[in-house]
Design a protein around this motif. Sequence first.
Motif, mmCIF file in Angstrom:
data_model
loop_
_atom_site.group_PDB
_atom_site.id
_atom_site.type_symbol
_atom_site.label_atom_id
_atom_site.label_comp_id
_atom_site.label_asym_id
_atom_site.label_seq_id
_atom_site.Cartn_x
_atom_site.Cartn_y
_atom_site.Cartn_z
ATOM 1 N N LEU A 249 0.827 -1.197 0.000
ATOM 2 C CA LEU A 249 0.000 0.000 0.000
ATOM 3 C C LEU A 249 0.866 1.255 0.000
ATOM 4 O O LEU A 249 1.879 1.340 0.680
ATOM 5 N N THR A 250 0.449 2.224 -0.783
ATOM 6 C CA THR A 250 1.178 3.491 -0.811
ATOM 7 C C THR A 250 0.881 4.279 0.458
ATOM 8 O O THR A 250 -0.059 3.992 1.206
ATOM 9 N N ARG B 72 -2.780 6.393 4.594
ATOM 10 C CA ARG B 72 -3.305 7.535 5.339
ATOM 11 C C ARG B 72 -4.817 7.630 5.198
ATOM 12 O O ARG B 72 -5.532 7.880 6.181
ATOM 13 N N GLN B 73 -5.322 7.397 3.972
ATOM 14 C CA GLN B 73 -6.764 7.441 3.761
ATOM 15 C C GLN B 73 -7.465 6.337 4.555
ATOM 16 O O GLN B 73 -8.528 6.562 5.151
ATOM 17 N N ARG B 74 -6.852 5.156 4.592
ATOM 18 C CA ARG B 74 -7.428 4.052 5.345
ATOM 19 C C ARG B 74 -7.449 4.374 6.837
ATOM 20 O O ARG B 74 -8.434 4.087 7.533
ATOM 21 N N GLY C 117 -10.495 5.967 11.651
ATOM 22 C CA GLY C 117 -10.685 6.902 12.754
ATOM 23 C C GLY C 117 -12.049 7.581 12.729
ATOM 24 O O GLY C 117 -12.625 7.878 13.773
ATOM 25 N N LEU C 118 -12.592 7.805 11.516
ATOM 26 C CA LEU C 118 -13.870 8.486 11.401
ATOM 27 C C LEU C 118 -15.058 7.551 11.584
ATOM 28 O O LEU C 118 -16.159 8.018 11.892
ATOM 29 N N THR C 119 -14.849 6.269 11.400
ATOM 30 C CA THR C 119 -15.970 5.322 11.437
ATOM 31 C C THR C 119 -16.769 5.392 12.730
ATOM 32 O O THR C 119 -18.002 5.477 12.687
#
Length: 303
Positions: A9-10, A15-17, A22-24
């Motif tokens: 993974l890049t 970071r997006q993951r 964190g937002l879930t």
Amino acid sequence: MSTAPLPSLTWASQRQRAFLLGLTPSLIALAVVTLVPTLVLIVVSLTPLSMTNPAATFRFDDPLVNYRQLLHDTRFLDSVRTQLKLSVASVTLQLAIGLGLALLLNGKSALLRGVRTVFLIPMVLPPIVAALIWKIIYTPDISPLHHALEAAGYPASSLIANPSTALWAIAAADTWQWFPFTMLMVLAALQTIPDDPLEAASLDGANRWQLFRFIMLPYLRPVLVVCGLFRLIDSFKAFPLIYVLTDGGPGTVTEVTNYYSFIEAFNFSYWGYASAIATVILVGVFLLSWLVGKLGWNGHDAD
């Protein structure tokens, strides 16, 4: 048979993951406290639910009956007109007074900072406390305002007992409590205006009105639109003021739409009908907010 290794993974995807993980929890909590009650409200509005007829809780044989009834309910239509009058009056006054005071108090001296702090007091009061303060002001027997008017030779009757002034008395109380919000937002925006355009315009002979109209106002317009949107939405929640000051009266002259919904639900136990009124309010607030925001931002873009 060999298989190619999976690419790692890049950094951006990792970071997006992480952001999504964190937002879930917050998104789930937000959905529970906002979307679920809204869906329940809409579902109930499609039923003839009444505390006098609990068997009608899940009856959907005529789901639009409440909304058809609203079209012929003169008391509901009058409440909509009353709500629009209150919203227009209170939001306009809050924007005008907040903008004017922000321009007067825009400075860095300690005296101005102290005065700004005093003006913020109404906004931090609980709505019920603000309503009680204005109940005292509007009650002639105990009101300092009425005593002062009588001493000056100008006796006045109770503003909230007069059908021609009751609604405007509520608008004044609502304006007093919430104009500091506009003032604070505009003051913050004034601090971001660069000095160079103002100094250049002053050297070219521009007066104060021209400085405000052609330089300051374009900077302030987005903030005023946001303030107007927030205050428009909150103007539909003036329930504490109406409940304490007038109880919807005299007659029904101060009975706004959400107060009429409250009466239908808790005085007459028509929960399905009251939910339909609340749903109409919800849709109306969304539409008005979209319209005000669209017109405001388009006007800003046109400049």
